[in-house]
Design an enzyme around this catalytic site. Structure first.
Site, PDB file in Angstrom:
ATOM      1  N   PRO A 118       0.799  -1.243   0.000  1.00 45.45           N
ATOM      2  CA  PRO A 118       0.000   0.000   0.000  1.00 45.45           C
ATOM      3  C   PRO A 118       0.824   1.281   0.000  1.00 45.45           C
ATOM      4  O   PRO A 118       0.303   2.322  -0.401  1.00 45.45           O
ATOM      5  CB  PRO A 118      -0.806  -0.107   1.307  1.00 45.45           C
ATOM      6  CG  PRO A 118       0.043  -0.962   2.192  1.00 45.45           C
ATOM      7  CD  PRO A 118       0.668  -1.970   1.283  1.00 45.45           C
ATOM      8  N   THR A 162       4.983  -6.938 -11.780  1.00 47.58           N
ATOM      9  CA  THR A 162       5.554  -7.509 -13.006  1.00 47.58           C
ATOM     10  C   THR A 162       6.815  -8.317 -12.681  1.00 47.58           C
ATOM     11  O   THR A 162       7.356  -8.218 -11.583  1.00 47.58           O
ATOM     12  CB  THR A 162       5.901  -6.395 -14.013  1.00 47.58           C
ATOM     13  OG1 THR A 162       6.818  -5.498 -13.395  1.00 47.58           O
ATOM     14  CG2 THR A 162       4.671  -5.651 -14.463  1.00 47.58           C
ATOM     15  N   HIS A 210      11.096   3.415 -18.753  1.00 50.30           N
ATOM     16  CA  HIS A 210      10.486   3.500 -17.421  1.00 50.30           C
ATOM     17  C   HIS A 210      11.355   4.318 -16.479  1.00 50.30           C
ATOM     18  O   HIS A 210      12.548   4.540 -16.748  1.00 50.30           O
ATOM     19  CB  HIS A 210      10.300   2.092 -16.835  1.00 50.30           C
ATOM     20  CG  HIS A 210       9.113   1.361 -17.390  1.00 50.30           C
ATOM     21  ND1 HIS A 210       9.155   0.710 -18.608  1.00 50.30           N
ATOM     22  CD2 HIS A 210       7.848   1.209 -16.923  1.00 50.30           C
ATOM     23  CE1 HIS A 210       7.964   0.172 -18.850  1.00 50.30           C
ATOM     24  NE2 HIS A 210       7.160   0.469 -17.846  1.00 50.30           N
ATOM     25  N   LYS A 261      12.610   1.044 -11.403  1.00 52.17           N
ATOM     26  CA  LYS A 261      11.993  -0.227 -11.819  1.00 52.17           C
ATOM     27  C   LYS A 261      12.986  -1.365 -11.650  1.00 52.17           C
ATOM     28  O   LYS A 261      14.159  -1.221 -12.023  1.00 52.17           O
ATOM     29  CB  LYS A 261      11.529  -0.109 -13.278  1.00 52.17           C
ATOM     30  CG  LYS A 261      10.733  -1.313 -13.742  1.00 52.17           C
ATOM     31  CD  LYS A 261      10.056  -1.036 -15.062  1.00 52.17           C
ATOM     32  CE  LYS A 261       9.347  -2.269 -15.588  1.00 52.17           C
ATOM     33  NZ  LYS A 261       8.330  -2.789 -14.648  1.00 52.17           N
TER      34      LYS A 261
HETATM   35  P1  NAP Z   1       7.167   0.567  -5.472  1.00 58.37           P
HETATM   36  O1  NAP Z   1       6.802   2.012  -5.380  1.00 58.37           O
HETATM   37  O2  NAP Z   1       8.579   0.145  -5.184  1.00 58.37           O
HETATM   38  O3  NAP Z   1       6.187  -0.231  -4.499  1.00 58.37           O
HETATM   39  C1  NAP Z   1       6.363  -1.554  -4.106  1.00 58.37           C
HETATM   40  C2  NAP Z   1       5.896  -1.642  -2.668  1.00 58.37           C
HETATM   41  O4  NAP Z   1       5.906  -2.990  -2.244  1.00 58.37           O
HETATM   42  C3  NAP Z   1       6.800  -0.853  -1.700  1.00 58.37           C
HETATM   43  O5  NAP Z   1       6.010  -0.036  -0.877  1.00 58.37           O
HETATM   44  C4  NAP Z   1       7.477  -1.963  -0.895  1.00 58.37           C
HETATM   45  O6  NAP Z   1       7.804  -1.535   0.415  1.00 58.37           O
HETATM   46  C5  NAP Z   1       6.370  -2.995  -0.898  1.00 58.37           C
HETATM   47  N1  NAP Z   1       6.803  -4.321  -0.517  1.00 58.37           N
HETATM   48  C6  NAP Z   1       8.004  -4.927  -0.738  1.00 58.37           C
HETATM   49  N2  NAP Z   1       7.995  -6.152  -0.170  1.00 58.37           N
HETATM   50  C7  NAP Z   1       6.773  -6.307   0.400  1.00 58.37           C
HETATM   51  C8  NAP Z   1       6.156  -7.346   1.144  1.00 58.37           C
HETATM   52  N3  NAP Z   1       6.810  -8.476   1.452  1.00 58.37           N
HETATM   53  N4  NAP Z   1       4.889  -7.172   1.577  1.00 58.37           N
HETATM   54  C9  NAP Z   1       4.219  -6.062   1.295  1.00 58.37           C
HETATM   55  N5  NAP Z   1       4.748  -5.003   0.624  1.00 58.37           N
HETATM   56  C10 NAP Z   1       6.001  -5.154   0.189  1.00 58.37           C
HETATM   57  O7  NAP Z   1       6.806  -0.008  -6.897  1.00 58.37           O
HETATM   58  P2  NAP Z   1       5.591   0.414  -7.868  1.00 58.37           P
HETATM   59  O8  NAP Z   1       6.059   1.379  -8.872  1.00 58.37           O
HETATM   60  O9  NAP Z   1       4.401   0.726  -7.035  1.00 58.37           O
HETATM   61  O10 NAP Z   1       5.373  -0.967  -8.627  1.00 58.37           O
HETATM   62  C11 NAP Z   1       4.941  -2.144  -7.933  1.00 58.37           C
HETATM   63  C12 NAP Z   1       4.870  -3.270  -8.946  1.00 58.37           C
HETATM   64  O11 NAP Z   1       3.859  -2.965  -9.915  1.00 58.37           O
HETATM   65  C13 NAP Z   1       6.159  -3.486  -9.747  1.00 58.37           C
HETATM   66  O12 NAP Z   1       6.323  -4.853 -10.009  1.00 58.37           O
HETATM   67  C14 NAP Z   1       5.904  -2.715 -11.035  1.00 58.37           C
HETATM   68  O13 NAP Z   1       6.680  -3.190 -12.117  1.00 58.37           O
HETATM   69  C15 NAP Z   1       4.440  -3.004 -11.220  1.00 58.37           C
HETATM   70  N6  NAP Z   1       3.705  -2.057 -12.053  1.00 58.37           N
HETATM   71  C16 NAP Z   1       2.637  -2.564 -12.706  1.00 58.37           C
HETATM   72  C17 NAP Z   1       1.843  -1.761 -13.479  1.00 58.37           C
HETATM   73  C18 NAP Z   1       0.645  -2.361 -14.150  1.00 58.37           C
HETATM   74  O14 NAP Z   1      -0.079  -1.632 -14.829  1.00 58.37           O
HETATM   75  N7  NAP Z   1       0.409  -3.661 -13.996  1.00 58.37           N
HETATM   76  C19 NAP Z   1       2.142  -0.396 -13.600  1.00 58.37           C
HETATM   77  C20 NAP Z   1       3.226   0.124 -12.902  1.00 58.37           C
HETATM   78  C21 NAP Z   1       3.997  -0.724 -12.106  1.00 58.37           C
HETATM   79  P3  NAP Z   1       9.308  -0.952   0.700  1.00 58.37           P
HETATM   80  O15 NAP Z   1       9.478   0.213  -0.199  1.00 58.37           O
HETATM   81  O16 NAP Z   1       9.278  -0.583   2.134  1.00 58.37           O
HETATM   82  O17 NAP Z   1      10.243  -2.096   0.393  1.00 58.37           O
END
Ligand code: NAP
Length: 267
Positions: free
Chosen positions: A11, A102, A156, A160
């Site tokens: 979240p 992803t 990106h 990423k």
């Molecule tokens: P992000 O800002 O790094 O967010 C990931 C979050 O997951 C961080 O808050 C992280 O916490 C948390 N996390 C890590 N390990 C965890 C665990 N064991 N339990 C619960 N939370 C945990 O990344 P984002 O940009 O939001 O992207 C997240 C994912 O979505 C990536 O894989 C990205 O490639 C993908 N994505 C998908 C789309 C789509 O349209 N499908 C679009 C954009 C991105 P910490 O920071 O404290 O480690």
């Protein structure tokens, strides 16, 4: 309409925080809990940016969360290893995963499909929730019937973790399904600097750009004698993904199958 009870993993992330906004702003969605690997025992309202969201507990242990909280859907926006573990655990508890994370391997996808088939439970894995990006992939697949020389450039933000992006891989897979097989470029082509021609997928080349300031962008370039065709999509902020998350959550409640890619659920 009964509300759809949702758990969000990740979240505090860029995507996860948008998903929290989405779920708490839709009348027939109900945010039951969030899964974070920090802040055990706290409430979401204790965290900066979420002070107005009440009665949502934070769990660091997803299995405990599933035991304590009644939920229909898990939205996972974390990291590939965590996302796979969450998706499998959710299915074990009959909770339907909607995964935007992803970097899943083909073996991961196969494994999830098998579990869904066995349990007759819905699951949606969508490497890109932006409707425009899904259309870009579909248009690219249409074009690939007529142009079999293609290069994909995905761009990106520099935080990423996976490369190439899930969208680029998915685009390459969709193109491969219709494209006449071809190894592109000169047969004697030599990279003077290793990696200059990008990753190779079935004879196509995929290039990954990482820069601060970018969000999620992709160009699919086709070339033929005397002409090129470029199909491009840009996501300028993460709100662009949320209409797709909404559709996926609503759809996963109606389907009892495994779906990989939003294009398979859009009319
Ligand atoms: P992000 O800002 O790094 O967010 C990931 C979050 O997951 C961080 O808050 C992280 O916490 C948390 N996390 C890590 N390990 C965890 C665990 N064991 N339990 C619960 N939370 C945990 O990344 P984002 O940009 O939001 O992207 C997240 C994912 O979505 C990536 O894989 C990205 O490639 C993908 N994505 C998908 C789309 C789509 O349209 N499908 C679009 C954009 C991105 P910490 O920071 O404290 O480690």
């Amino acid at each position: 309409m009964n509300s759809i009870k949702i758990i969000i993993a990740g979240p505090r992330g860029r995507m996860g925080s948008e998903a929290v906004k989405l779920v708490t702003n839709i009348n027939h969605f109900e945010l039951m809990a969030v899964v974070d690997h920090k802040h055990e025992g706290m409430m979401l309202s204790d965290l900066d940016g979420f002070h107005s969201i009440h009665n949502v507990p934070i769990y660091t242990d997803f299995e405990k969360c599933l035991q304590d909280v009644e939920a229909d859907v898990l939205i996972d926006l974390t990291t590939p290893e965590v996302g796979m573990h969450h998706a499998k655990t959710a299915l074990a508890y009959n909770v339907r995963p909607v995964v935007g994370t992803t970097g899943f391997t083909m073996a991961d996808l196969e494994e999830l499909k098998e579990i869904c088939d066995e349990k007759e439970l819905g699951c949606i894995i969508a490497p890109n929730f932006a409707i425009g990006a899904v259309l870009m992939m579909k248009f690219s697949q249409m074009a690939a019937k007529y142009f079999n020389d293609v290069e994909i450039i995905e761009m990106h933000h520099d935080q990423k973790l996976d490369a190439p992006s899930g969208t680029a891989v998915k685009t390459a897979e969709m193109i491969t399904a219709v494209r006449e097989s071809k190894i592109q470029g000169h047969p004697n082509e030599k990279e003077v600097l290793q990696g200059a021609r990008g990753a190779k997928y079935e004879g196509m080349h995929i290039h990954s750009v990482r820069l601060p300031g970018l969000v999620a962008h992709q160009q699919v370039l086709f070339g033929a004698d005397g002409q090129t065709l470029t199909i491009r999509h840009d996501s300028f902020h993460r709100g662009s993904f949320m209409s797709g998350v909404k559709v996926a959550v609503e759809t996963v409640m109606k389907q009892n199958i495994f779906v990989y890619g939003l294009e398979n659920i859009l009319e």
